[in-house]
Design a protein around this motif. Structure first.
Motif, short mmCIF file in Angstrom:
data_model
loop_
_atom_site.label_atom_id
_atom_site.label_comp_id
_atom_site.label_asym_id
_atom_site.label_seq_id
_atom_site.Cartn_x
_atom_site.Cartn_y
_atom_site.Cartn_z
N HIS A 1 0.81 -1.22 0.00
CA HIS A 1 0.00 0.00 0.00
C HIS A 1 0.85 1.27 0.00
N ARG A 2 1.79 1.44 0.93
CA ARG A 2 2.70 2.59 0.88
C ARG A 2 3.95 2.18 0.10
N VAL A 3 3.71 1.69 -1.08
CA VAL A 3 4.77 1.10 -1.90
C VAL A 3 5.83 2.15 -2.23
N GLY A 4 7.10 1.76 -2.11
CA GLY A 4 8.19 2.67 -2.40
C GLY A 4 8.55 3.54 -1.22
N LEU A 5 7.56 4.10 -0.57
CA LEU A 5 7.80 5.00 0.56
C LEU A 5 8.32 4.23 1.76
N ILE A 6 7.82 3.02 1.96
CA ILE A 6 8.30 2.16 3.05
C ILE A 6 9.79 1.86 2.86
N GLU A 7 10.16 1.43 1.67
CA GLU A 7 11.55 1.08 1.42
C GLU A 7 12.47 2.28 1.62
N LEU A 8 12.03 3.46 1.17
CA LEU A 8 12.84 4.66 1.27
C LEU A 8 13.03 5.10 2.72
N GLU A 9 12.08 4.79 3.60
CA GLU A 9 12.28 5.07 5.03
C GLU A 9 13.47 4.29 5.56
N ASP A 10 13.58 3.03 5.14
CA ASP A 10 14.70 2.20 5.59
C ASP A 10 16.02 2.67 4.99
N ILE A 11 15.99 3.04 3.72
CA ILE A 11 17.20 3.55 3.09
C ILE A 11 17.65 4.84 3.76
N ALA A 12 16.70 5.70 4.14
CA ALA A 12 17.03 6.94 4.83
C ALA A 12 17.68 6.68 6.18
N LEU B 1 -0.56 -2.50 -4.34
CA LEU B 1 -1.24 -1.22 -4.12
C LEU B 1 -2.72 -1.38 -3.78
N GLY B 2 -3.22 -2.60 -3.86
CA GLY B 2 -4.60 -2.84 -3.44
C GLY B 2 -5.64 -2.60 -4.52
N GLY B 3 -5.22 -2.53 -5.78
CA GLY B 3 -6.16 -2.33 -6.86
C GLY B 3 -5.49 -1.75 -8.08
N THR B 4 -6.30 -1.35 -9.05
CA THR B 4 -5.80 -0.74 -10.28
C THR B 4 -5.65 0.76 -10.06
N PRO B 5 -5.02 1.47 -11.03
CA PRO B 5 -4.95 2.93 -10.90
C PRO B 5 -6.31 3.59 -10.86
#
Length: 621
Positions: free
Chosen positions: A438-449, A520-524
């Motif tokens: 769901h918070r795709v990409g943003l979760i990973e970037l928190e760890d990278i930060a 992401l839980g669905g389509t765009p």
């Protein structure tokens, strides 16, 4: 802005210096590599492997009895997807167009001859698994298309292929039983592309048994097919499961429904395959970026370690004589195909691959738990270093203590390299892998930060010389990070990235659409706010750092149109960026092309880090 398209004859000759003049980083790409040989179950002296010996990764046949090796495929963009039939008579290989992954299976006799269409009557598609029968005339072929979803076909020589399975959601062929009477498939009919169920069918498509850990509303448990027992009349199927929060094998008797829980006392993810006589399992245990091998005796319920050096076993197989062959490497030591007999199984002639520096393990407290990072830095030097955050793709994958030419190239040029196994990575338990939804990409970037903050505070990284880079999902995180953390990075280098998530979804291959719906839980159209929040295009106007983007014009995974949309937005702002397009798909199997890309990245970094040398150039995040 600078743009490049394709490669000239001169480009192809770049770096072809005499051995004594060639830099180590280039030797690592040019040195011949081989995969773990796949051997035919009923003709174990016949084997198939992949090598870059000609400068392009292609398939090779190997007669182990005579020592003869023969190149099977020869295509401009290379070939790596091949299967050897159990009788050792035929080599099947997937023929796509310039890396677009859309094509047909062809086959060639083991000793050579003309290629032929392996299954006449099946139109081109994306591959969704292949299993070949021991009778020499039966194949189970999985296909995926935008129009049909996934279809699975039974094909017999001289007969038209018969469709035995169809569904809109992603699925794939798992295995065919020894006697050809049972077919195991993985499917995601429940709509969760990250967690498959397993179904066993008869050759006519009628169901025999089902194993589904997603039922009852719990869609966080997946299964995978590891293979039928290699014994005539044996109905045992080896299955991977996640019931205790990590991948483990169990034995499922399809005929009786009995499930044998092996309950191996190993802390990490565990996979397995059968020994050739079906009496034992070859167990591969992956934990915290490294792996090890074991033999599990099924009758005695006994686990015995098979000694291997510290590092990573990327593939392993048990031979009929009881020995085990495995492809091993570490960050410092190049890969080799080894055997428990003590010998190197397959040692390609020619240029030898130089080693690199070992990795150091770092654990950093992050918002979702402890984050594991692997650090390499120039030998004998002290920081702070210009530092490359090299982000892995997947996202359900992980960086490991394994040999990799690209990070070693950065180290050779004076950079420290940090690889982060962010949430979404495998090898740290199911909860860690599934956390990015769901918070795709943003979760990973928190760890990278969080790891970035550690790198600066520890004195390892120079905060004015920080590069964010990666390929595929790593390229996506690079572009997303440059937009959402604009003051954190000096420059970004993104290879084959997702840049415009909505357009990428509509243009990508069908199986990846299913994965994106799961993430992401669905389509765009159904969850537009999630796609917007996770799309690099949303934040492109906040990007401050120079950006280098490379992309394959035939890429079905991160298609070129969505990258062009992102580039046009950079152009409209006058943002500093360079784009390199090349004639291939999701990356390149051509050594010269790969070297050219690395050289362009190194050059881009050197020019722009020099321009950013003044500390007043940036604000520290």
């Amino acid at each position: 802005m600078t743009e490049s398209n394709g490669s000239s004859a001169r480009d192809q000759r770049v770096g072809q210096q005499r051995d004594g003049e060639m830099p180590d980083w280039e030797k690592r790409f040019r040195a011949p590599r081989v995969s773990l040989p796949e051997w035919a179950e009923d003709a174990p002296d016949r084997a198939l492997f992949v090598s870059n010996a000609t400068g392009t990764y292609e398939l090779y046949a190997w007669d182990r009895a005579t020592g003869e090796q023969r190149q099977v495929t020869s295509r401009p963009n290379g070939t790596t997807d091949g299967v050897l039939s159990p009788d050792g008579e035929w080599i099947w290989w997937f023929d796509d167009k310039d890396g677009d992954e859309f094509g047909v299976w062809r086959r060639q006799h083991f000793h050579g001859g003309e290629d032929e269409i392996a299954v006449p009557g099946l139109d081109p598609s994306y591959p969704a698994g292949l299993a070949l029968g021991r009778d020499g005339r039966t194949a189970v072929v999985g296909r995926s298309t935008d129009e049909d979803g996934t279809t699975i076909h039974l094909a017999r020589t001289g007969e038209a292929p018969v469709e035995i399975y169809r569904h809109r959601e992603s699925a794939g062929v798992g295995d065919l039983s020894h006697d050809g009477t049972l077919i195991a498939i993985e499917h995601t009919e429940h709509g969760d592309a990250m967690h498959s169920a397993v179904r066993v069918l008869r050759p006519d498509g009628t169901p025999v048994a089902e194993l589904d850990d997603t039922k009852g509303g719990t869609r966080e448990l997946g299964l995978e097919v590891l293979g039928f027992a290699p014994v005539a009349g044996d109905t045992r199927l080896l299955v991977g499961h996640q019931r205790r929060g990590r991948w483990e094998p169990m034995v499922w008797d399809v005929a009786t429904g009995e499930e044998i829980d092996l309950a191996l006392e190993l802390p990490g993810d565990v996979s397995a395959e059968w020994y050739p006589d079906g009496s034992a399992l070859l167990v591969v245990h992956g934990f915290e970026a490294r792996s090890e091998l074991f033999r599990y005796d099924l009758a005695r319920r006994k686990l015995v370690e098979i000694p291997t050096p510290r590092g990573t076993v990327s593939a392993a197989t048990a031979r009929p004589d009881g020995t085990v062959e495995y492809l091993w490497s570490s960050a410092a030591v190049p890969p080799a195909v080894r055997s428990t007999s003590g010998r190197v199984v397959l040692d390609p002639p020619g240029l030898k691959c130089p080693g690199s520096v070992p990795v150091e393990d770092v654990w950093v407290d992050g918002p979702g738990g402890r984050i594991h990072a692997l650090v390499q830095k120039p030998a004998g030097a002290t920081g702070p270093f210009p530092t490359v955050f090299d982000i892995h793709g997947g996202p359900t994958w992980h960086d490991s203590d394994a040999f990799a030419a690209a990070p070693a190239a950065w180290v050779d040029h004076g950079y420290a390299v940090i690889r982060v196994n962010y949430r979404g990575s495998t090898g740290y338990g199911r909860a860690w892998t599934d956390a990015l939804k769901h918070r795709v990409g943003l979760i990973e970037l928190e760890d990278i930060a969080a790891v970035r903050e550690w790198a600066i505070a520890s004195g390892l990284a120079d905060p004015d010389r920080l590069i964010l880079t990666g390929g595929s999902w790593g390229g996506y995180l690079t572009l997303l990070g440059l937009g959402t953390q604009p003051d954190a990075w000096t420059l970004g280098i993104a290879a084959v990235p997702v840049a415009d998530y909505v357009t990428a979804y509509h243009d990508e291959m069908e199986a990846l659409k299913a994965m994106d719906r799961t993430l992401l839980g669905g389509t765009p159209e159904e969850v537009p706010e999630r796609f917007e929040a996770s799309s690099p295009l949303t934040y492109v106007d906040q990007v401050k750092a120079p950006v280098f983007i490379s992309a394959g014009v035939n890429d079905p995974r991160c298609p070129i149109r969505q990258i062009e949309n992102y580039v046009k937005r950079l152009e409209s702002r006058g943002a500093v960026h360079e784009v390199y397009r090349y004639d291939a798909g999701h990356g390149s199997l051509v050594v010269d092309e790969r070297i050219k890309q690395v050289r362009l990245e190194l050059d881009f970094a050197a020019r722009h880090l020099e321009a950013a040398a003044n500390p007043s150039h940036r604000q520290h995040a």
